[in-house]
Design a protein around this motif. Structure first.
Motif, PDB file in Angstrom:
ATOM      1  N   LEU A 278      30.336 -11.875  22.849  1.00  0.00           N
ATOM      2  CA  LEU A 278      29.614 -12.957  22.191  1.00  0.00           C
ATOM      3  C   LEU A 278      28.998 -13.922  23.195  1.00  0.00           C
ATOM      4  CD1 LEU A 278      32.173 -13.755  19.331  1.00  0.00           C
ATOM      5  CD2 LEU A 278      29.918 -12.723  19.033  1.00  0.00           C
ATOM      6  N   THR A 279      29.675 -14.095  24.326  1.00  0.00           N
ATOM      7  CA  THR A 279      29.212 -15.052  25.343  1.00  0.00           C
ATOM      8  C   THR A 279      28.115 -14.465  26.224  1.00  0.00           C
ATOM      9  OG1 THR A 279      31.426 -16.024  25.358  1.00  0.00           O
ATOM     10  CG2 THR A 279      30.014 -16.563  27.225  1.00  0.00           C
ATOM     11  N   GLY A 280      28.051 -13.142  26.309  1.00  0.00           N
ATOM     12  CA  GLY A 280      27.116 -12.490  27.215  1.00  0.00           C
ATOM     13  C   GLY A 280      25.680 -12.985  27.142  1.00  0.00           C
ATOM     14  N   PRO A 281      25.098 -13.130  25.944  1.00  0.00           N
ATOM     15  CA  PRO A 281      23.707 -13.591  25.859  1.00  0.00           C
ATOM     16  C   PRO A 281      23.494 -15.019  26.354  1.00  0.00           C
ATOM     17  CG  PRO A 281      24.348 -12.442  23.858  1.00  0.00           C
ATOM     18  CD  PRO A 281      25.600 -12.650  24.647  1.00  0.00           C
ATOM     19  N   LEU A 282      24.569 -15.782  26.531  1.00  0.00           N
ATOM     20  CA  LEU A 282      24.457 -17.158  27.013  1.00  0.00           C
ATOM     21  C   LEU A 282      24.506 -17.236  28.534  1.00  0.00           C
ATOM     22  CD1 LEU A 282      26.857 -18.886  24.445  1.00  0.00           C
ATOM     23  CD2 LEU A 282      24.379 -18.554  24.282  1.00  0.00           C
ATOM     24  N   THR A 283      24.769 -16.100  29.196  1.00  0.00           N
ATOM     25  CA  THR A 283      24.801 -16.076  30.652  1.00  0.00           C
ATOM     26  C   THR A 283      23.387 -15.924  31.210  1.00  0.00           C
ATOM     27  OG1 THR A 283      25.059 -13.677  30.828  1.00  0.00           O
ATOM     28  CG2 THR A 283      27.074 -14.983  30.550  1.00  0.00           C
ATOM     29  N   ALA A 284      23.250 -16.176  32.497  1.00  0.00           N
ATOM     30  CA  ALA A 284      21.925 -16.087  33.128  1.00  0.00           C
ATOM     31  C   ALA A 284      21.449 -14.646  33.260  1.00  0.00           C
ATOM     32  CB  ALA A 284      21.969 -16.751  34.507  1.00  0.00           C
ATOM     33  N   ASP A 285      22.377 -13.734  33.587  1.00  0.00           N
ATOM     34  CA  ASP A 285      21.983 -12.358  33.885  1.00  0.00           C
ATOM     35  C   ASP A 285      22.528 -11.327  32.905  1.00  0.00           C
ATOM     36  OD1 ASP A 285      20.744 -13.391  36.134  1.00  0.00           O
ATOM     37  OD2 ASP A 285      22.455 -12.979  37.457  1.00  0.00           O
ATOM     38  N   GLY A 286      23.249 -11.758  31.871  1.00  0.00           N
ATOM     39  CA  GLY A 286      23.876 -10.812  30.967  1.00  0.00           C
ATOM     40  C   GLY A 286      25.182 -10.288  31.538  1.00  0.00           C
ATOM     41  N   LEU A 287      25.846  -9.418  30.791  1.00  0.00           N
ATOM     42  CA  LEU A 287      27.138  -8.878  31.204  1.00  0.00           C
ATOM     43  C   LEU A 287      27.177  -7.364  31.058  1.00  0.00           C
ATOM     44  CD1 LEU A 287      29.709 -11.333  29.518  1.00  0.00           C
ATOM     45  CD2 LEU A 287      29.022 -11.275  31.920  1.00  0.00           C
TER      46      LEU A 287
END
Length: 412
Positions: A164-173
């Motif tokens: 769920l948090t991945g799209p909020l990161t700068a580069d994805g996960l």
């Protein structure tokens, strides 16, 4: 035939609240679950500065892709595992200092695999009392993203929080899992992320989450499949018929497969895209079943197992030992109190046929133990007594009234 209206899914409500908070725009959530867990999640979002309007039948959430609207906050997560695991990850993607604490019950439950992963991603966080447990302080400064490895063998919620948090990161996960339980819950998460505009995908043991912003949407929350299991089990146990509308083969929730377990025990099951109907047999059959992916329904099956014509063995469910309580131990304790022969191992329980006697049930503060053994009481002379009937408020405050209405309809 009795039609039972089951309240909204706890798991879907929690994920939808996270996604709505993280999305650009205003999301409307329809038929959300009204319970202590969902109210606790909503309260946590408000404490973090998100704007959430709760009206009868629908909630409106104004999203903030940049993260919490406050620079500091103290969030109390109550007993809610999704609140206690999802919100620290959401806050970590923002900026500020955020402290999270929870009930004594939730403090005992593990958090370590998630916080270890967040540290791998550069998040500054501290466990205040015991490593891998609440209370927890997150000093957030955004998350760059990248690749990591996660052990999701204790709970799929650790993986879900990161997805769920991945799209909020700068580069994805890119998240590679070394073990994974409750796979349907992860598939549910991915489907909901796609509904909110992020094209997360699984390839083998790796989950790829692009840094693709969420978009607000209008989202209808389906009935809770774990809660439905109690009413389906009641029908199977008593030879009656129950239909749950809004929950069927098109459901996002894996626990709808509990109906298949009842079918293996001799119940007649009609699973349609938008409904499930169970009619109980003259007597249930014994069964051996692996419930790794639908482990929240283990107590439901354990509670009705004594009424089968042969042993019921439930396997590959170690993760039920780290839920609200050790559910295998709690089922063993309560079945023994009912006079039922039972054995347990590290990840299994086996229950022999018996005629249960009236007994006091130790709920251990666990809503699923309370609800499951309340269903068994439909066939126990003298019924059972719960030491904590109010613990059902976690997911279904109206459970006892609903079961009493069912009992009245059936003349039991």
């Amino acid at each position: 035939m009795t039609v039972v209206a089951v309240p909204g899914s706890k798991s879907i409500t929690a994920r939808a609240l996270f996604l709505a908070a993280a999305a650009e725009g205003t999301t409307v959530l329809r038929r959300p679950l009204l319970s202590d867990d969902s109210e606790g999640f909503a309260e946590g979002l408000r404490t973090l500065g998100y704007r959430l309007d709760q009206q009868p039948g629908h909630w409106t959430v104004e999203g903030r892709p940049a993260g919490p609207a406050v620079e500091a906050a103290e969030v109390y997560c109550r007993d809610g595992a999704t609140t206690a695991r999802f919100l620290p990850a959401l806050a970590a993607a923002g900026h500020g200092t955020f402290r999270f604490d929870a009930s004594a019950q939730m403090r005992r439950r593990p958090l370590g695999p998630l916080t270890t992963a967040l540290r791998e991603l550069g998040v500054d966080l501290t466990h205040e009392l015991a490593e891998g447990h609440h209370p927890l302080t997150v000093r957030a400064d955004g998350i760059k993203g990248g690749a990591l490895t996660l052990d999701a063998g204790l709970s799929s919620q650790f993986l879900t929080a990161l997805l769920l948090t991945g799209p909020l990161t700068a580069d994805g996960l890119d998240i590679t899992v070394s073990d994974l339980v409750s796979v349907p819950y992860v598939e549910m998460t991915l489907a909901m992320m796609r509904r909110f505009g992020n094209d997360a995908r699984r390839v083998g043991d790796t989950f790829h989450v692009p840094a693709q912003p969420y978009r607000a949407t209008d989202y209808l929350i389906e009935p809770d499949a774990s809660t439905a299991s109690y009413f389906l089990a009641a029908a199977a146990l008593t030879g009656r018929t129950v239909t749950i509308p809004g929950l069927g083969s098109d459901s996002l929730q894996g626990d709808v497969r509990f109906a298949e377990v009842l079918a293996a025990m001799g119940a007649e099951v009609d699973l349609r895209p938008d409904s499930v109907t169970v009619t109980g047999p003259e007597r249930l059959r014994g069964v051996t079943v692996t419930m790794r992916d639908i482990s929240d329904t283990v107590p439901t099956l354990a509670a009705i197992a004594p009424f089968a014509d042969g042993p019921v063995r439930i396997e590959d469910v170690y993760n039920t030992r780290v839920k609200e309580c050790d559910r295998l131990a709690a089922c063993e304790e309560n079945l023994t109190a009912l006079g039922v022969p039972v054995r347990t191992g590290t990840d299994w329980i086996e229950i022999q046929p018996a005629r249960p006697r009236s007994a006091a049930i130790a709920c251990h503060g666990d809503h699923r133990i309370a609800m499951s053994f309340s269903v068994a009481a439909l066939r126990v002379d003298g019924g059972v007594t719960l030491d904590d009937p109010g613990c059902v408020r976690k997911t279904f405050p109206g459970f006892h009234d609903a079961l009493a209405a069912l009992r009245g309809d059936w003349g039991l």
